[in-house]
Design a protein around this motif. Structure first.
Motif, short mmCIF file in Angstrom:
data_model
loop_
_atom_site.label_atom_id
_atom_site.label_comp_id
_atom_site.label_asym_id
_atom_site.label_seq_id
_atom_site.Cartn_x
_atom_site.Cartn_y
_atom_site.Cartn_z
N ALA A 8 0.82 -1.22 0.00
CA ALA A 8 0.00 0.00 0.00
C ALA A 8 0.85 1.27 0.00
O ALA A 8 0.30 2.37 -0.08
N LYS A 9 2.18 1.10 0.11
CA LYS A 9 3.10 2.24 0.18
C LYS A 9 2.72 3.18 1.32
O LYS A 9 2.63 4.40 1.17
N HIS A 10 2.49 2.57 2.48
CA HIS A 10 2.06 3.31 3.65
C HIS A 10 2.84 2.82 4.86
O HIS A 10 3.07 1.63 5.01
N HIS A 11 3.26 3.74 5.71
CA HIS A 11 4.02 3.37 6.90
C HIS A 11 3.06 3.16 8.07
O HIS A 11 2.36 4.10 8.48
N VAL A 12 3.01 1.94 8.59
CA VAL A 12 2.16 1.64 9.74
C VAL A 12 3.01 1.10 10.87
O VAL A 12 4.13 0.62 10.65
N ALA A 13 2.49 1.17 12.08
CA ALA A 13 3.19 0.67 13.26
C ALA A 13 2.50 -0.59 13.76
O ALA A 13 1.31 -0.81 13.52
N VAL A 14 3.27 -1.41 14.49
CA VAL A 14 2.72 -2.59 15.16
C VAL A 14 2.87 -2.38 16.66
O VAL A 14 3.97 -2.07 17.16
N LEU A 15 1.77 -2.52 17.38
CA LEU A 15 1.74 -2.35 18.83
C LEU A 15 1.50 -3.71 19.48
O LEU A 15 0.48 -4.35 19.23
N GLY A 16 2.45 -4.15 20.30
CA GLY A 16 2.27 -5.39 21.06
C GLY A 16 1.69 -5.06 22.42
O GLY A 16 2.24 -4.24 23.16
N ASP A 17 0.57 -5.68 22.77
CA ASP A 17 -0.15 -5.37 24.01
C ASP A 17 -0.01 -6.53 24.99
O ASP A 17 -0.56 -7.62 24.77
N THR A 28 -0.01 25.72 3.41
CA THR A 28 -0.84 24.52 3.21
C THR A 28 -0.14 23.23 3.64
O THR A 28 -0.77 22.17 3.64
N ALA A 29 1.13 23.30 4.00
CA ALA A 29 1.84 22.09 4.42
C ALA A 29 3.03 22.46 5.31
O ALA A 29 3.61 23.54 5.17
N ILE A 30 3.35 21.55 6.22
CA ILE A 30 4.53 21.68 7.07
C ILE A 30 5.40 20.46 6.82
O ILE A 30 4.93 19.32 6.90
N VAL A 31 6.66 20.68 6.50
CA VAL A 31 7.62 19.59 6.28
C VAL A 31 8.62 19.62 7.41
O VAL A 31 9.19 20.67 7.73
N CYS A 32 8.83 18.47 8.03
CA CYS A 32 9.77 18.35 9.14
C CYS A 32 10.81 17.29 8.79
O CYS A 32 10.49 16.10 8.76
N PHE A 33 12.04 17.71 8.50
CA PHE A 33 13.13 16.77 8.33
C PHE A 33 13.58 16.33 9.72
O PHE A 33 13.94 17.17 10.55
N THR A 34 13.57 15.06 10.00
CA THR A 34 13.83 14.58 11.35
C THR A 34 14.53 13.24 11.32
O THR A 34 14.49 12.52 10.32
N SER A 35 15.18 12.89 12.40
CA SER A 35 15.78 11.57 12.53
C SER A 35 15.13 10.78 13.65
O SER A 35 14.84 9.59 13.52
N SER A 36 14.84 11.45 14.77
CA SER A 36 14.26 10.77 15.93
C SER A 36 12.74 10.82 15.94
O SER A 36 12.10 10.04 16.65
N GLY A 37 12.15 11.75 15.18
CA GLY A 37 10.70 11.94 15.23
C GLY A 37 10.26 12.85 16.36
O GLY A 37 9.06 13.09 16.54
N ASN A 38 11.21 13.41 17.11
CA ASN A 38 10.86 14.23 18.27
C ASN A 38 10.17 15.53 17.86
O ASN A 38 9.17 15.93 18.46
N THR A 39 10.71 16.21 16.84
CA THR A 39 10.12 17.50 16.45
C THR A 39 8.70 17.35 15.92
O THR A 39 7.82 18.12 16.35
N MET A 98 9.60 13.81 7.30
CA MET A 98 10.40 13.17 6.26
C MET A 98 11.70 12.66 6.86
O MET A 98 12.49 13.43 7.41
N LEU A 99 11.91 11.36 6.76
CA LEU A 99 13.06 10.72 7.36
C LEU A 99 13.33 9.39 6.67
O LEU A 99 12.53 8.93 5.85
N GLU A 100 14.43 8.78 7.03
CA GLU A 100 14.84 7.55 6.35
C GLU A 100 14.76 6.32 7.25
O GLU A 100 14.79 5.19 6.76
N GLU A 101 14.66 6.50 8.57
CA GLU A 101 14.77 5.38 9.50
C GLU A 101 13.42 4.68 9.67
O GLU A 101 12.43 5.29 10.05
N THR A 102 13.39 3.38 9.41
CA THR A 102 12.14 2.62 9.40
C THR A 102 11.43 2.65 10.74
O THR A 102 10.21 2.84 10.80
N LYS A 103 12.16 2.47 11.82
CA LYS A 103 11.53 2.43 13.15
C LYS A 103 10.89 3.78 13.48
O LYS A 103 9.77 3.83 14.00
N PRO A 109 4.06 10.12 8.05
CA PRO A 109 5.45 9.73 7.82
C PRO A 109 5.75 9.56 6.35
O PRO A 109 4.97 8.97 5.60
N VAL A 110 6.88 10.10 5.91
CA VAL A 110 7.29 10.03 4.50
C VAL A 110 8.75 9.59 4.44
O VAL A 110 9.60 10.18 5.12
#
Length: 481
Positions: A60-69, A378-389, A405-410, A423-424
Motif C-alpha cells: 500500500a506504500k504506507h508506513h504503519v506501526a505494530v503495537l504489542g499489548d 498549506t503544508a509543514i515539512v519536518c526533516f527529522t531523525s528521531s521523530g521528536n520534532t 520526512m526521514l529515512e529510519e524505518t523504526k 510519515p514520509v
C-alpha cells in the motif's frame, strides 16, 4: 505514490481472525497502527499476522506501526462445576483461593489470585466481569473473602475481578509478559503496551526487559488502575515514564466508577498533551459494530468527543479482531473523525504558556505559530531523525498537515501514531539541503498537496546534526512557484 491520510486523528486496529486477509483494505481505509493482543492467540498466529501486516503496508506504500499489548495480571474467579450460577441480591457469596479450579458453586468460587484476601478488608467493593456483578466484602479470614451480593445476576467462570477504588497489589508484569516481550522482540514491534502499571517503575522494568531482548520500541502505559489517577502526581509520573499512554476505559471505569470516567478521560488526555506524550483512547468505541454494519449515535458522539479533546488515536478491539464488519468499522470511524476534526480546527489550543524543553521544542512552537498566522500555508515539512520534532508539533492542534520526512524505518513507524503527522520516507542519499527542499516540494506536488502560490514551512537541523535527536534548529518558509 503514497496515499494521503484521510484524517489527522489516527486509528489503532486490533488484529485477529476477522482481519486476516484484509490488511491491505484496512490500511487503505485508514488504519495507522495494528495492535497485537498477547492475551489471545498463539505465537504462530501473531507471527503470521505481523508478517501479513508489514507486507500489506509495503504493497500500500504506507508506513504503519505494530503495537504489542501485554496481558498483564489477570485476576479472575475460577470455574463453576455446573457452568454458571445465578447470584441473588442480598445473598452471601465467598471467593476463596483454596477452592479448586472447577469446584465453584452457588455459594463460593476459587480465584487465580492467591493474594486477594491480603488485599481486601470489610467494606471493600469487588466488581466482577464488566461491572455487572457487585459484591461487598463483609469479612476476610485466611485468604477467604466473604461477601454480600449488592448487584446480582448470572455469573460464569473465568470473569475478571476488580476492586472499586483500586488497591489490588498484583505485579504489572507476569512471567507470561516476560515471555511475550521476547516474542515482541522477535516480531520487532514498534510500540509495547504495559497493562495495569502502578508506577513509573513498572514501565522502567518493562523497558529494561525490552532492551535485554534487543527490542527497540516505545513504551505505552495503559492507564487502568484507580490509584494511578487518584492524584495529579501519580498520573503525571506514569505519563512522564512512558513514550505514549492509552486510556484503557474498561478496567479503569470499573475501578473508579462509570460516573467519574468521562472526567478522568478528559483529564488524562489533557495531561498527556501537556506533557508531550501521544494518547490513545480505547475500549468499546464502536462496540455495536462487532455485529452491526453501522454505529449507534452514542458511539458516534463518543468518538467525536475524544477527537475534540485532542486524542492522537482511537483504538478498536473486538470491532476489528473478531467483528463481522472490520473494514466498515474503519470507514465509519474515519467519517466521524473527519466531521469532528472540522470542528476541532476551529477550537485550536494555543498553549502559549507551555514551558519549552529545548531548542527543537521552540522551533516546533514557532512552526505551528507561523503556520496559523501566515496566509496560504498549506503544508509543514519536518526533516527529522528521531521523530521528536513532529511529535512536539503534533501537540499543537491545527488543521495544516505535518509531513515527517526521514529515512529510519523504526522512526517512521513511531511517527505513524502522532496526530496530524504523516510519515514520509526520505532517500538517505539526499543530503544537500537544497536538494532535500526540492525533493520535499516535488513530493508534495505529486500528492497534489500544494499548488502555485502556496507556502510550505520547513523545519530542519544543521546537516552535521541531522541524525541527532533534538538537532532541529531552523525554520524556513518556501513559496511554491
Amino acid at each position: 505514490m503514497m496515499p494521503m491520510q484521510l484524517c489527522r486523528t489516527k486509528i489503532v486496529a486490533t488484529a485477529g481472525p476477522a482481519t486476516d486477509g484484509l490488511e491491505h483494505q484496512l490500511i487503505q481505509a485508514g488504519v495507522s497502527v495494528f495492535r497485537v493482543n498477547f492475551s489471545h492467540g498463539e505465537a504462530s498466529e501473531h507471527r503470521q499476522r505481523v508478517t501479513a501486516i508489514r507486507a500489506a503496508a509495503i504493497d500500500a506504500k504506507h508506513h504503519v506501526a505494530v503495537l504489542g499489548d501485554l496481558q498483564g495480571p489477570k485476576i479472575r474467579i475460577g470455574q463453576f462445576a455446573n457452568g454458571a450460577i445465578e447470584l441473588t441480591t442480598g445473598a452471601s457469596f465467598t471467593i476463596d483461593a483454596a477452592v479448586a479450579e472447577k469446584a465453584g458453586s452457588d455459594t463460593q468460587v476459587g480465584t487465580t489470585y492467591q493474594h486477594l484476601g491480603a488485599d481486601c478488608q470489610a467494606g471493600d467493593l469487588l466488581v466482577i466481569g464488566d461491572g455487572l456483578i457487585e459484591l461487598a466484602v463483609t469479612g476476610v479470614s485466611q485468604g477467604r473473602v466473604d461477601c454480600r451480593v449488592i448487584t446480582g445476576g448470572t455469573l460464569s467462570g473465568g470473569k475478571g475481578i476488580n476492586k472499586r477504588g483500586g488497591g489490588l497489589s498484583a505485579a504489572a508484569l507476569t512471567p507470561k509478559d516476560e515471555a511475550d516481550i521476547k516474542l515482541a522482540a522477535e516480531l520487532d514491534v514498534d510500540y509495547l503496551a504495559v497493562s495495569f502499571p502502578r508506577s513509573g517503575a513498572d514501565l522502567e522494568y518493562a523497558r529494561q526487559l525490552a532492551n535485554a531482548a534487543q527490542l527497540r520500541c516505545h513504551i505505552v502505559a495503559k492507564i487502568e488502575r484507580a490509584e494511578t489517577v487518584a492524584t495529579d502526581e501519580s498520573l503525571d509520573e506514569l505519563i512522564r515514564a512512558a513514550d505514549a499512554v492509552m486510556i484503557a476505559r474498561g478496567d479503569l471505569g470499573i475501578e473508579i466508577g462509570y460516573p467519574a470516567l468521562m472526567g478522568v478521560q478528559k483529564r488524562i488526555t489533557q495531561r498527556a498533551r501537556a506533557l508531550n506524550r501521544p494518547v490513545i483512547t480505547a475500549t468499546q468505541m464502536m462496540e455495536s459494530m462487532i455485529e452491526n454494519p453501522s454505529p449507534t449515535r452514542a458511539e458516534v458522539l463518543d468518538v467525536a468527543n475524544a477527537v475534540l479533546d485532542g486524542t492522537d488515536a482511537i483504538m478498536l478491539s473486538g470491532e476489528t479482531a473478531v467483528g463481522a464488519h472490520p473494514v466498515k468499522v474503519i470507514e465509519a470511524v474515519v467519517s466521524v473523525m473527519q466531521g469532528a476534526e472540522a470542528t476541532a480546527a476551529k477550537t485550536h489550543i494555543e498553549r502559549r504558556n507551555q514551558p519549552l524543553e529545548a531548542i527543537d521544542h521552540a522551533i516546533a512552537l514557532g512552526v505551528m505559530s507561523v503556520a496559523r498566522r501566515l496566509e496560504r500555508v498549506t503544508a509543514i515539512v519536518c526533516f527529522t531523525s528521531s521523530g521528536n520534532t513532529p511529535r512536539l508539533m503534533s501537540r499543537y492542534l491545527g488543521p495544516i498537515p505535518i509531513y515527517a520526512m526521514l529515512e529510519e524505518t523504526k522512526t517512521l513507524a513511531w511517527v505513524a501514531l502522532y496526530r496530524g503527522v504523516q510519515p514520509v520516507f526520505l532517500n538517505p542519499e539526499v543530503r544537500d539541503y537544497e536538494a532535500m527542499n526540492q525533493a520535499a516540494i516535488q513530493w508534495l506536488e505529486a500528492q497534489q498537496a500544494v499548488t502555485s502560490g502556496d507556502r510550505v514551512i520547513i523545519s530542519k537541523g544543521d546537516l552535521r546534526e541531522v541524525r541527532q535527536s533534538g538537532g532541529t534548529n531552523t525554520l524556513k518558509v518556501i513559496e511554491i512557484d
